[in-house]
Write an enzyme that holds these catalytic residues in place. Structure first.
Site, mmCIF file in Angstrom:
data_model
loop_
_atom_site.group_PDB
_atom_site.id
_atom_site.type_symbol
_atom_site.label_atom_id
_atom_site.label_comp_id
_atom_site.label_asym_id
_atom_site.label_seq_id
_atom_site.Cartn_x
_atom_site.Cartn_y
_atom_site.Cartn_z
ATOM 1 N N LYS A 105 3.294 7.172 7.223
ATOM 2 C CA LYS A 105 3.806 6.212 6.245
ATOM 3 C C LYS A 105 4.430 6.993 5.111
ATOM 4 O O LYS A 105 3.810 7.915 4.557
ATOM 5 C CB LYS A 105 2.624 5.366 5.721
ATOM 6 C CG LYS A 105 3.027 4.303 4.763
ATOM 7 C CD LYS A 105 3.353 3.001 5.484
ATOM 8 C CE LYS A 105 4.193 2.067 4.670
ATOM 9 N NZ LYS A 105 5.651 2.351 4.691
ATOM 10 N N GLN A 126 2.461 13.029 0.445
ATOM 11 C CA GLN A 126 2.183 11.662 0.898
ATOM 12 C C GLN A 126 0.843 11.567 1.639
ATOM 13 O O GLN A 126 0.159 10.551 1.554
ATOM 14 C CB GLN A 126 3.331 11.208 1.806
ATOM 15 C CG GLN A 126 3.429 9.712 2.004
ATOM 16 C CD GLN A 126 4.141 8.991 0.877
ATOM 17 O OE1 GLN A 126 5.159 9.456 0.400
ATOM 18 N NE2 GLN A 126 3.614 7.863 0.448
ATOM 19 N N LYS A 129 -1.754 11.263 -1.147
ATOM 20 C CA LYS A 129 -1.536 10.010 -1.879
ATOM 21 C C LYS A 129 -2.035 8.826 -1.058
ATOM 22 O O LYS A 129 -2.765 7.971 -1.549
ATOM 23 C CB LYS A 129 -0.034 9.862 -2.150
ATOM 24 C CG LYS A 129 0.351 8.639 -2.918
ATOM 25 C CD LYS A 129 1.851 8.469 -2.958
ATOM 26 C CE LYS A 129 2.525 9.736 -3.458
ATOM 27 N NZ LYS A 129 3.925 9.522 -3.841
ATOM 28 N N LYS A 141 7.547 11.330 5.763
ATOM 29 C CA LYS A 141 8.685 11.125 4.863
ATOM 30 C C LYS A 141 9.955 11.385 5.653
ATOM 31 O O LYS A 141 9.930 12.121 6.645
ATOM 32 C CB LYS A 141 8.610 12.109 3.680
ATOM 33 C CG LYS A 141 9.454 11.711 2.487
ATOM 34 C CD LYS A 141 8.741 10.747 1.567
ATOM 35 C CE LYS A 141 9.646 10.210 0.499
ATOM 36 N NZ LYS A 141 8.918 9.357 -0.450
ATOM 37 N N GLY A 180 11.358 2.597 1.437
ATOM 38 C CA GLY A 180 12.460 3.145 0.643
ATOM 39 C C GLY A 180 12.030 4.332 -0.202
ATOM 40 O O GLY A 180 10.856 4.683 -0.260
ATOM 41 N N ASP A 181 12.980 4.966 -0.832
ATOM 42 C CA ASP A 181 12.754 6.039 -1.804
ATOM 43 C C ASP A 181 14.081 6.166 -2.560
ATOM 44 O O ASP A 181 14.871 5.201 -2.587
ATOM 45 C CB ASP A 181 12.362 7.342 -1.091
ATOM 46 C CG ASP A 181 11.861 8.417 -2.058
ATOM 47 O OD1 ASP A 181 10.724 8.301 -2.542
ATOM 48 O OD2 ASP A 181 12.601 9.384 -2.352
ATOM 49 N N THR A 225 5.345 0.475 -7.563
ATOM 50 C CA THR A 225 5.201 1.880 -7.961
ATOM 51 C C THR A 225 5.223 2.004 -9.486
ATOM 52 O O THR A 225 4.370 2.662 -10.092
ATOM 53 C CB THR A 225 6.299 2.758 -7.320
ATOM 54 O OG1 THR A 225 6.331 2.493 -5.933
ATOM 55 C CG2 THR A 225 6.035 4.235 -7.554
ATOM 56 N N SER A 393 2.697 -1.249 0.060
ATOM 57 C CA SER A 393 3.305 -1.168 1.395
ATOM 58 C C SER A 393 2.239 -1.391 2.469
ATOM 59 O O SER A 393 2.486 -2.102 3.456
ATOM 60 C CB SER A 393 3.939 0.213 1.609
ATOM 61 O OG SER A 393 5.255 0.219 1.131
HETATM 62 P P1 NDP Z 1 16.017 5.266 -7.263
HETATM 63 O O1 NDP Z 1 17.082 5.804 -6.414
HETATM 64 O O2 NDP Z 1 15.827 3.801 -7.353
HETATM 65 O O3 NDP Z 1 16.180 5.806 -8.751
HETATM 66 C C1 NDP Z 1 16.238 7.155 -9.092
HETATM 67 C C2 NDP Z 1 16.691 7.243 -10.527
HETATM 68 O O4 NDP Z 1 16.536 8.560 -11.011
HETATM 69 C C3 NDP Z 1 18.154 6.884 -10.708
HETATM 70 O O5 NDP Z 1 18.327 6.236 -11.928
HETATM 71 C C4 NDP Z 1 18.815 8.268 -10.714
HETATM 72 O O6 NDP Z 1 20.070 8.315 -11.356
HETATM 73 C C5 NDP Z 1 17.800 9.011 -11.515
HETATM 74 N N1 NDP Z 1 17.914 10.456 -11.397
HETATM 75 C C6 NDP Z 1 18.035 11.207 -10.279
HETATM 76 N N2 NDP Z 1 18.069 12.504 -10.592
HETATM 77 C C7 NDP Z 1 17.953 12.557 -11.938
HETATM 78 C C8 NDP Z 1 17.894 13.614 -12.872
HETATM 79 N N3 NDP Z 1 17.984 14.881 -12.471
HETATM 80 N N4 NDP Z 1 17.727 13.300 -14.180
HETATM 81 C C9 NDP Z 1 17.640 12.014 -14.578
HETATM 82 N N5 NDP Z 1 17.699 10.980 -13.744
HETATM 83 C C10 NDP Z 1 17.848 11.255 -12.441
HETATM 84 O O7 NDP Z 1 14.668 5.982 -6.773
HETATM 85 P P2 NDP Z 1 13.153 5.526 -6.981
HETATM 86 O O8 NDP Z 1 13.001 4.905 -8.316
HETATM 87 O O9 NDP Z 1 12.734 4.788 -5.785
HETATM 88 O O10 NDP Z 1 12.397 6.930 -6.949
HETATM 89 C C11 NDP Z 1 12.228 7.752 -8.101
HETATM 90 C C12 NDP Z 1 11.106 8.736 -7.863
HETATM 91 O O11 NDP Z 1 9.883 8.035 -7.580
HETATM 92 C C13 NDP Z 1 11.297 9.698 -6.684
HETATM 93 O O12 NDP Z 1 10.667 10.926 -6.999
HETATM 94 C C14 NDP Z 1 10.534 9.004 -5.558
HETATM 95 O O13 NDP Z 1 10.143 9.919 -4.548
HETATM 96 C C15 NDP Z 1 9.333 8.488 -6.345
HETATM 97 N N6 NDP Z 1 8.609 7.400 -5.693
HETATM 98 C C16 NDP Z 1 9.238 6.234 -5.344
HETATM 99 C C17 NDP Z 1 8.517 5.207 -4.765
HETATM 100 C C18 NDP Z 1 9.130 3.889 -4.495
HETATM 101 O O14 NDP Z 1 8.373 2.952 -4.181
HETATM 102 N N7 NDP Z 1 10.436 3.704 -4.627
HETATM 103 C C19 NDP Z 1 7.096 5.379 -4.414
HETATM 104 C C20 NDP Z 1 6.497 6.609 -4.919
HETATM 105 C C21 NDP Z 1 7.258 7.580 -5.496
HETATM 106 P P3 NDP Z 1 21.438 8.317 -10.496
HETATM 107 O O15 NDP Z 1 21.664 6.885 -10.154
HETATM 108 O O16 NDP Z 1 22.432 8.894 -11.427
HETATM 109 O O17 NDP Z 1 21.206 9.198 -9.301
#
Ligand code: NDP
Length: 461
Positions: A105, A126, A129, A141, A180-181, A225, A393
Site C-alpha cells: 500500500k 511506508q 508508517k 510506492k 495518489g501522491d 493526510t 485509505s
Molecule cells: P501535491 O502534488 O498535491 O502538492 C505538492 C505541493 O508541494 C505543490 O504545491 C508543489 O508545488 C509543492 N512543492 C513541490 N516541491 C516544492 C518545493 N521544493 N518547495 C515548495 N513547494 C514545493 O502533493 P501532496 O500534497 O499529495 O504531497 C505532498 C507531500 O506529502 C509529499 O511528500 C507526499 O509524499 C506526502 N504525502 C502525501 C500523502 C497524500 O495523501 N497525498 C500521504 C502522505 C504523505 P508545484 O505545484 O509548484 O509543484
C-alpha cells in the site's frame, strides 16, 4: 549475516552496534547512488540499536538485511502521445517493498525528479508508517518521472492509461493497492481505476484508494493526510501545554496535504501566515485565506503567485527557501523531501519556533532534525504525523470490501482516534527503549516491532 552473534551475545550493546553498523555498510555498498534511500534507512537504523540490545533474536533472523531489500522492484517503459501526436517515453516504477502485514500500500507520484532512490525511500518509509496505523497493510510506492505540469487533461489521461496498462499486472485488492501522491490526485486515480477495470473486464472497487466517492472512494480521504498531521501535532502540543490556538503557522506547499493542513490549523485557531509552491511563497501576517488557495489550485495550471490578485495585502516572494525566515511558532512542511535544511532550522529556532510536524515525507534533513531535537523544539516525524492519509485509505479498503460507505463525520472520528493512538504508541515506545520524549525513535521502534514480529512468525524467506 555479518555479525558473529554467539561471540558477542554477552555484550548486547556491542552486538547491536556492530549489527547496525555492518548491515548499513553493506547497504551502502549495494546501493551506492541511492542518496534518499540511504538517508531514510540511516535514520531508522540509528533508532533501532536499543531494540537489538533487548531483542537479539531479531539479529538471528536477519531482520535488518531482509527489511531493507524490497520484495520486488518493477520498472517499465511508459509510451504516450502528446496532443500534437509526438511520441514520448517515461519510466514507470512500483516498489513492492514489504507485505508482512498486508497487501502493498502506498501512493503513485508523478514528478520529473522521480528515480529509483526516491521510490525506494518512500516505499521503505511506508512500511513503518503503515504499521503504525494499526491497519493490515504492507509497504509500497510507485510513480513516474512524467511531469504533469503544462500537460493537457487528455495528455495526462493518455499517459496514465499507458502507465496502468503495464502496472495493472501487478495489482489487486489483496495484493497491491495504490493511491495518489505528488502530482496524482482524484482525477488521476480515476483514470488508473478506469484503465484497470477495462483491462480486467469489470468493475473492481478495491484496487485503488483516494477514489472519487461517486464510485467507491471514502469521504474524508482527500482531507485525511493534512487533517491527520494537525491532529497529531495537536496531541504533541497539548502534552506540552501548547496549542494551535493563537499560534502563527507556516505551511510549505499548496497541494493536497498543505491545503487541508492549513484548513484544520485555521479551524483550531491558528493563523497560517505563509504557504508556497515550487516557484515561490505568499506571506500575509493577517492570515492566508485557504479557500482562495483551494480555488487557485483547482484552476488549471494556476500558480500560488495568483493569490495576490485576490488579496492585495499578501506579499509574493520568488523562490521557496526564504519561507523559513518568517517568524512563527509552528511549522508544517507539506511539500517535498529535504525542503528544510539545518540553516533553515537554525533561523526558525532563532525566530521563536516551538514545534514542527512533518506533513510531507522526509521534508527535514537529518541535520535539521538533530538541531531541532538538540534545542528542545517539539518534533513530529513524517511516518507518524502524516500517517492519516494511508489510515483513511485502509478505511476505504474496508468500506469497499463491506460494500458500504461511512459518513464524513464517522471517518473523521476514526481518523482522530488513529492519530491519537499513533501518538501514544510513539510516546510509549520511546519511553520503553530509553528515549523518553523522542518521537523519531518512538515512531521508528513502534513501526518496526510489528513488522519484525510478523517476519519472525512467517519464517526466514
Ligand atoms: P501535491 O502534488 O498535491 O502538492 C505538492 C505541493 O508541494 C505543490 O504545491 C508543489 O508545488 C509543492 N512543492 C513541490 N516541491 C516544492 C518545493 N521544493 N518547495 C515548495 N513547494 C514545493 O502533493 P501532496 O500534497 O499529495 O504531497 C505532498 C507531500 O506529502 C509529499 O511528500 C507526499 O509524499 C506526502 N504525502 C502525501 C500523502 C497524500 O495523501 N497525498 C500521504 C502522505 C504523505 P508545484 O505545484 O509548484 O509543484
Amino acid at each position: 549475516m555479518l555479525t558473529n552473534v554467539n561471540e558477542t551475545y554477552n555484550d548486547p550493546k556491542k552486538l547491536a552496534n556492530d549489527y547496525v553498523h555492518d548491515v548499513y555498510k553493506q547497504l551502502k555498498v549495494r546501493n551506492p547512488d541511492e542518496i534518499e534511500f540511504l538517508q531514510a534507512t540511516r535514520e531508522i537504523f540509528d533508532s533501532l540499536r536499543p531494540v537489538f540490545m533487548k531483542n537479539p533474536h531479531y539479529i538471528d533472523h536477519g531482520i535488518l538485511e531482509r527489511i531493507t531489500e524490497p520484495d520486488r522492484i518493477i520498472t517499465f517503459r511508459v509510451t504516450w502521445e502528446d496532443d500534437q501526436g509526438k511520441v514520448h517515453v517515461n519510466r514507470g516504477y512500483r516498489i513492492q517493498f514489504n507485505s508482512e502485514l498486508g497487501p502493498y500500500k502506498g501512493g503513485i507520484r508523478y514528478h520529473p525528479s522521480v528515480n529509483l532512490s526516491i521510490m525506494k525511500f518512500l516505499a521503505f518509509e511506508q512500511i513503518f508508517k503503515n504499521s503504525l496505523t494499526g491497519q493490515p497493510i504492507g509497504g509500497g510506492k510507485g510513480g513516474s518521472d512524467f511531469d504533469p505540469k503544462n500537460k493537457s487533461e487528455r495528455e495526462i489521461m493518455r499517459f496514465t492509461q499507458s502507465f496502468m496498462t503495464e502496472l495493472s499486472k501487478y495489482l489487486g485488492p489483496d495484493k497491491d493497492v495504490p493511491a495518489g501522491d505528488i502530482g496524482v490526485g482524484r482525477r488521476e486515480v480515476g483514470y488508473m481505476a478506469g484503465q484497470y477495470n477495462r483491462i480486467n473486464g469489470g468493475f473492481e472497487p478495491g484496487v485503488f484508494t483516494g477514489k472519487d466517492p461517486n464510485y467507491g472512494g471514502s469521504l474524508g480521504r482527500q482531507e485525511a493526510t493534512g487533517y491527520g498531521t494537525v491532529y497529531f501535532a495537536e496531541e504533541m502540543l497539548k502534552t506540552n501545554d501548547l496549542s494551535f490556538k493563537g499560534s502563527r503557522v507556516i505551511v510549505s506547499g499548496s497541494g493536497n496535504v498543505s491545503t487541508y493542513a492549513m484548513e484544520k490549523a485555521i479551524e483550531l485557531g491558528a493563523t497560517v501566515i505563509a504557504c508556497s509552491d515550487s516557484s515561490g511563497y505568499i506571506y500575509d501576517e493577517n492570515g492566508i485565506d485557504v479557500e482562495t488557495v483551494k480555488q487557485i489550485k483547482e484552476g488549471s495550471g494556476e500558480r500560488i503567485k495568483t493569490y495576490r490578485k485576490y488579496h492585495e495585502t499578501a506579499k509574493y516572494v520568488k523562490g521557496c527557501e526564504n519561507i523559513w525566515s518568517l517568524p512563527c511558532e509552528i511549522v508544517l512542511p507539506c511539500a517535498t523531501q529535504n525542503e528544510l535544511d539545518e540553516h533553515a532550522a537554525a533561523t526558525l529556532i532563532q525566530n521563536g519556533l516551538k514545534a514542527i510536524a512533518e506533513g510531507a515525507n522526509m521534508p527535514c534533513t537529518q541535520e535539521a532534525i538533530e538541531l531541532f531535537q538538540e534545542k528542545g523544539i517539539l518534533f513530529a516525524p513524517a511516518k507518524a504525523a502524516n500517517a492519516g492519509g494511508v489510515a483513511v485509505s485502509a478505511m476505504e479498503m474496508s468500506q469497499n470490501s463491506m460494500r458500504l460507505n461511512w459518513t464524513a463525520e464517522e471517518v473523521d472520528e476514526k481518523l482522530k482516534e488513529v492519530m491519537k493512538n499513533i501518538y501514544k504508541s510513539c510516546v510509549e515506545a520511546a519511553e520503553k527503549y530509553g528515549h523518553t520524549g523522542d518521537l523519531v525513535v518512538g515512531a521508528n521502534i513502534a513501526g518496526f516491532l510489528k513488522v519484525a514480529n510478523a517476519m519472525v512468525s512467517h519464517g526466514i524467506r
